[in-house]
Structure formats: C-alpha cells, structure tokens
Scaffold this motif. Structure first.
Motif, PDB file in Angstrom:
ATOM      1  N   GLN A  59       0.855  -1.186   0.000  1.00 19.09           N
ATOM      2  CA  GLN A  59       0.000   0.000   0.000  1.00 19.09           C
ATOM      3  C   GLN A  59       0.894   1.241   0.000  1.00 19.09           C
ATOM      4  O   GLN A  59       1.804   1.358   0.815  1.00 19.09           O
ATOM      5  CB  GLN A  59      -0.901   0.003   1.245  1.00 19.09           C
ATOM      6  N   ILE A  60       0.662   2.120  -0.936  1.00 22.71           N
ATOM      7  CA  ILE A  60       1.463   3.338  -1.043  1.00 22.71           C
ATOM      8  C   ILE A  60       1.046   4.309   0.051  1.00 22.71           C
ATOM      9  O   ILE A  60      -0.127   4.649   0.202  1.00 22.71           O
ATOM     10  CB  ILE A  60       1.292   3.984  -2.427  1.00 22.71           C
ATOM     11  N   THR A  61       2.021   4.762   0.820  1.00 19.38           N
ATOM     12  CA  THR A  61       1.767   5.665   1.941  1.00 19.38           C
ATOM     13  C   THR A  61       2.711   6.854   1.862  1.00 19.38           C
ATOM     14  O   THR A  61       3.916   6.663   1.648  1.00 19.38           O
ATOM     15  CB  THR A  61       1.963   4.932   3.288  1.00 19.38           C
ATOM     16  N   ALA A  62       2.191   8.025   2.031  1.00 17.56           N
ATOM     17  CA  ALA A  62       3.007   9.239   2.014  1.00 17.56           C
ATOM     18  C   ALA A  62       3.289   9.672   3.456  1.00 17.56           C
ATOM     19  O   ALA A  62       2.487   9.406   4.363  1.00 17.56           O
ATOM     20  CB  ALA A  62       2.284  10.357   1.269  1.00 17.56           C
ATOM     21  N   PRO A  63       4.407  10.335   3.693  1.00 15.31           N
ATOM     22  CA  PRO A  63       4.699  10.802   5.053  1.00 15.31           C
ATOM     23  C   PRO A  63       3.745  11.906   5.473  1.00 15.31           C
ATOM     24  O   PRO A  63       3.276  12.699   4.651  1.00 15.31           O
ATOM     25  CB  PRO A  63       6.135  11.325   4.946  1.00 15.31           C
ATOM     26  N   SER A  64       3.413  11.940   6.756  1.00 14.05           N
ATOM     27  CA  SER A  64       2.579  13.018   7.294  1.00 14.05           C
ATOM     28  C   SER A  64       3.405  14.296   7.392  1.00 14.05           C
ATOM     29  O   SER A  64       4.646  14.258   7.408  1.00 14.05           O
ATOM     30  CB  SER A  64       2.047  12.629   8.671  1.00 14.05           C
ATOM     31  N   LEU A  65       2.715  15.404   7.432  1.00 13.64           N
ATOM     32  CA  LEU A  65       3.407  16.683   7.571  1.00 13.64           C
ATOM     33  C   LEU A  65       4.039  16.777   8.955  1.00 13.64           C
ATOM     34  O   LEU A  65       3.369  16.611   9.977  1.00 13.64           O
ATOM     35  CB  LEU A  65       2.431  17.837   7.352  1.00 13.64           C
ATOM     36  N   ALA A  66       5.325  17.010   8.995  1.00 14.94           N
ATOM     37  CA  ALA A  66       6.042  17.123  10.265  1.00 14.94           C
ATOM     38  C   ALA A  66       7.400  17.754   9.991  1.00 14.94           C
ATOM     39  O   ALA A  66       7.945  17.644   8.886  1.00 14.94           O
ATOM     40  CB  ALA A  66       6.218  15.757  10.930  1.00 14.94           C
ATOM     41  N   ASP A  67       7.913  18.438  10.989  1.00 14.60           N
ATOM     42  CA  ASP A  67       9.238  19.031  10.866  1.00 14.60           C
ATOM     43  C   ASP A  67      10.301  17.944  10.982  1.00 14.60           C
ATOM     44  O   ASP A  67      10.197  17.035  11.814  1.00 14.60           O
ATOM     45  CB  ASP A  67       9.460  20.071  11.971  1.00 14.60           C
ATOM     46  N   LEU A  68      11.316  18.043  10.135  1.00  9.10           N
ATOM     47  CA  LEU A  68      12.420  17.101  10.217  1.00  9.10           C
ATOM     48  C   LEU A  68      13.269  17.408  11.444  1.00  9.10           C
ATOM     49  O   LEU A  68      13.455  18.573  11.821  1.00  9.10           O
ATOM     50  CB  LEU A  68      13.292  17.190   8.969  1.00  9.10           C
ATOM     51  N   GLN A  69      13.778  16.372  12.065  1.00 11.18           N
ATOM     52  CA  GLN A  69      14.673  16.544  13.204  1.00 11.18           C
ATOM     53  C   GLN A  69      15.977  17.196  12.743  1.00 11.18           C
ATOM     54  O   GLN A  69      16.415  16.991  11.603  1.00 11.18           O
ATOM     55  CB  GLN A  69      14.972  15.195  13.857  1.00 11.18           C
ATOM     56  N   PRO A  70      16.623  17.957  13.585  1.00  9.65           N
ATOM     57  CA  PRO A  70      17.904  18.591  13.192  1.00  9.65           C
ATOM     58  C   PRO A  70      18.938  17.558  12.747  1.00  9.65           C
ATOM     59  O   PRO A  70      19.711  17.814  11.814  1.00  9.65           O
ATOM     60  CB  PRO A  70      18.344  19.314  14.482  1.00  9.65           C
ATOM     61  N   GLU A  71      18.966  16.404  13.429  1.00  6.96           N
ATOM     62  CA  GLU A  71      19.930  15.366  13.043  1.00  6.96           C
ATOM     63  C   GLU A  71      19.653  14.857  11.623  1.00  6.96           C
ATOM     64  O   GLU A  71      20.579  14.522  10.885  1.00  6.96           O
ATOM     65  CB  GLU A  71      19.878  14.196  14.025  1.00  6.96           C
ATOM     66  N   MET A  72      18.362  14.811  11.257  1.00  6.97           N
ATOM     67  CA  MET A  72      18.005  14.358   9.914  1.00  6.97           C
ATOM     68  C   MET A  72      18.527  15.329   8.866  1.00  6.97           C
ATOM     69  O   MET A  72      18.975  14.913   7.788  1.00  6.97           O
ATOM     70  CB  MET A  72      16.490  14.227   9.801  1.00  6.97           C
ATOM     71  N   LEU A  73      18.505  16.613   9.169  1.00  4.97           N
ATOM     72  CA  LEU A  73      19.018  17.604   8.231  1.00  4.97           C
ATOM     73  C   LEU A  73      20.527  17.431   8.032  1.00  4.97           C
ATOM     74  O   LEU A  73      21.049  17.627   6.930  1.00  4.97           O
ATOM     75  CB  LEU A  73      18.718  19.015   8.743  1.00  4.97           C
ATOM     76  N   ASP A  74      21.220  17.031   9.101  1.00  4.29           N
ATOM     77  CA  ASP A  74      22.657  16.816   8.992  1.00  4.29           C
ATOM     78  C   ASP A  74      22.980  15.619   8.097  1.00  4.29           C
ATOM     79  O   ASP A  74      24.005  15.602   7.406  1.00  4.29           O
ATOM     80  CB  ASP A  74      23.273  16.591  10.377  1.00  4.29           C
ATOM     81  N   TRP A  75      22.101  14.613   8.125  1.00  5.17           N
ATOM     82  CA  TRP A  75      22.331  13.390   7.363  1.00  5.17           C
ATOM     83  C   TRP A  75      21.671  13.416   5.984  1.00  5.17           C
ATOM     84  O   TRP A  75      21.854  12.487   5.200  1.00  5.17           O
ATOM     85  CB  TRP A  75      21.792  12.175   8.136  1.00  5.17           C
ATOM     86  N   ARG A  76      20.935  14.458   5.693  1.00  6.71           N
ATOM     87  CA  ARG A  76      20.104  14.459   4.495  1.00  6.71           C
ATOM     88  C   ARG A  76      20.914  14.240   3.221  1.00  6.71           C
ATOM     89  O   ARG A  76      20.502  13.497   2.326  1.00  6.71           O
ATOM     90  CB  ARG A  76      19.339  15.790   4.407  1.00  6.71           C
ATOM     91  N   ASP A  77      22.080  14.857   3.128  1.00  8.16           N
ATOM     92  CA  ASP A  77      22.891  14.733   1.909  1.00  8.16           C
ATOM     93  C   ASP A  77      23.558  13.361   1.790  1.00  8.16           C
ATOM     94  O   ASP A  77      24.111  13.033   0.741  1.00  8.16           O
ATOM     95  CB  ASP A  77      23.960  15.824   1.889  1.00  8.16           C
TER      96      ASP A  77
END
Length: 267
Positions: A59-77
């Motif tokens: 089943q295709i599921t999209a993420p809910s609207l939420a702010d990304l954690q700061p650590e996630m921004l560091d790992w995003r690239d």
C-alpha cells in the motif's frame, strides 16, 4: 513502483515483452556467446514474480506533515532520496522499517526512526515456516547473484538431497562462500561426508554407475561438491591440513563401502 512498470513486469513474465536484441560476449577460449533478452527474462522471471506479489500486498503511503529533526538535516545529503522518504514515512506514521542493511538500520534507529533492528532474526523465523521448495530459488539467487537471503545449516542438507543437479552446484558454491561456518562445528568432517554422499547417490540414480572420473560423462556437480568438501575438510581444527584431509577420506571411504553391495548387484 508505477502502474506502467508493473504492467511491463507482467508482460515480461508472459513472454510478450521480448526483443531479438542482446549482447555479444565471448568465452575464455574466444568463442562467441550471444546472450539475448530471452535469456535475461528466463533468468530473472522469478524475481519479477516476487516483486508483483509484493506489489499486490503493498500500500502506497506518504509521510505526514512534520518538521524534520535537526539530526536528519545533517544526514540528508548522505541518503538517497528514496531512503530519506522511507525514514520520514516510518517516523511520521510510526511504521517500523524492515531494513536489511544492518548499518543503515543502526543509523535510522539513532535518528529516532522505528526500525526492525534484527531483520535477520525475523527472516529466519519466516524461513522456519517456509518449505525448502519455496526457498530454493532464493537460495540459488543468493549463491549466484549474492542477493541477501537467510541461510540455515538445514539448507545445505536440503540442497545435497535435492534431485536437481543445479542444487549440487549451488551447494558447492555456498560451501566455498562460507567455509568458516563449519570450522567450529562439532563433528565437522562427519557433516561434510553427510553432505557429499546424497549428491553422489543422486547422480548415481540419475546417470547410472560411473567409475572413471576422467570420463566426460562423470557428473561435474559431484566433482564440484567433492572439491569444496575437500577444501573445507583441510581447514581449521587442531590438526594439520594433511591429517584433516586423511581423516575425511577415511570417513568417506568407510561410508562408501556401504554402497559396494548395491554396485555389485547393478553390474
């Protein structure tokens, strides 16, 4: 996966999506080898079938609207966009991620992503409930293409007793791929004999008696498994390789004497 890709896979399986094209390669002796799209289809049809089974249950599921954690921004690239999307869905919808990459699972867990930490343990439990006939092709693909697949010691025994010659070839490949799996096992040499004898017996039944290993009719799968068993038997233990090899041969010959009355009746 899009509906267009799914339709293509189904056409591929049915044989309608074929091409006369292919690629031209050569054997080591220089003779040409034409590898067509039909060969590719036959080689990968089981994988396509399994993907379609997953799509039917997915089943295709999209993420809910939420702010990304700061650590996630560091790992995003550092993440592929698809991996980042999976982590976001798992976080925002609290759906545990079945990740087969141990290191990636540790990273996701450190970022607060719900993840099944011991994926191998879960897959092994599923394997215990799955018959060998359903697992065999997955074992084949693991041995040939190195696709991740949970292996049990029982799988080695099932391969040795399977009547298809291809199972013996896969068994020899797995023995060489995981020689250390037998180093610390009690009664290691007896286990190797127990793996080799069914391969020999199956070839005997399939092709009849064979006596000359230099004969072109001598089954190559028997030779491959024998060489793999000799290789592992010579390794490890407290004795030298020569002593280990001699003990293995003694156990093998002792077991083969049980087949002598059968061979005499067939002559």
């Amino acid at each position: 996966m899009s509906a267009e890709t799914e339709a293509y896979l189904k056409q591929w399986l049915s044989g309608r999506q074929r091409s006369e094209g292919g690629m031209l390669a050569t054997f080591p002796n220089g003779k040409p080898l034409l590898y067509t799209m039909d060969h590719v289809r036959r080689r990968t049809e089981h994988i396509a079938e399994q993907i379609i089974l997953l799509l039917d249950a997915a089943q295709i599921t999209a993420p809910s609207l939420a702010d990304l954690q700061p650590e996630m921004l560091d790992w995003r690239d550092c993440f592929d966009s698809s991996v980042l999307s999976i982590i976001r869905v798992a976080q925002t919808r609290n759906i545990p991620w079945l990740c087969i990459d141990f290191q990636m699972a540790k990273v996701a867990d450190s970022l607060g992503c719900p993840v099944i930490k011991n994926c191998l343990h879960l897959l092994m439990k599923i394997s215990d409930l799955t018959p060998f006939s359903s697992r065999k092709y997955g074992i084949y693909r693991h041995a040939i293409d190195k696709l991740p697949f949970p292996l049990r010691l029982l799988d080695f025994h099932d391969l040795s007793r399977d009547e298809e010659a291809g199972s013996a070839v896969v068994l020899s490949a797995l023995l060489r791929q995981y020689p250390n799996a037998f180093d610390n096992t009690q009664h290691r040499l007896e286990m190797l004999v127990d793996l080799f004898l069914p391969v020999l017996a199956n070839s005997w039944v399939r092709l009849g008696n064979f006596y000359n290993v230099n004969d072109v009719a001598f089954p190559s799968e028997v030779e491959k498994v024998a060489n793999a068993c000799f290789y592992i038997a010579s390794r490890g233990g407290n004795s030298t390789a020569e002593i280990n090899f001699a003990v293995f041969l003694h156990k093998m010959i002792s077991s083969l004497t049980l087949l002598a009355p059968i061979s005499k009746k067939d002559q």
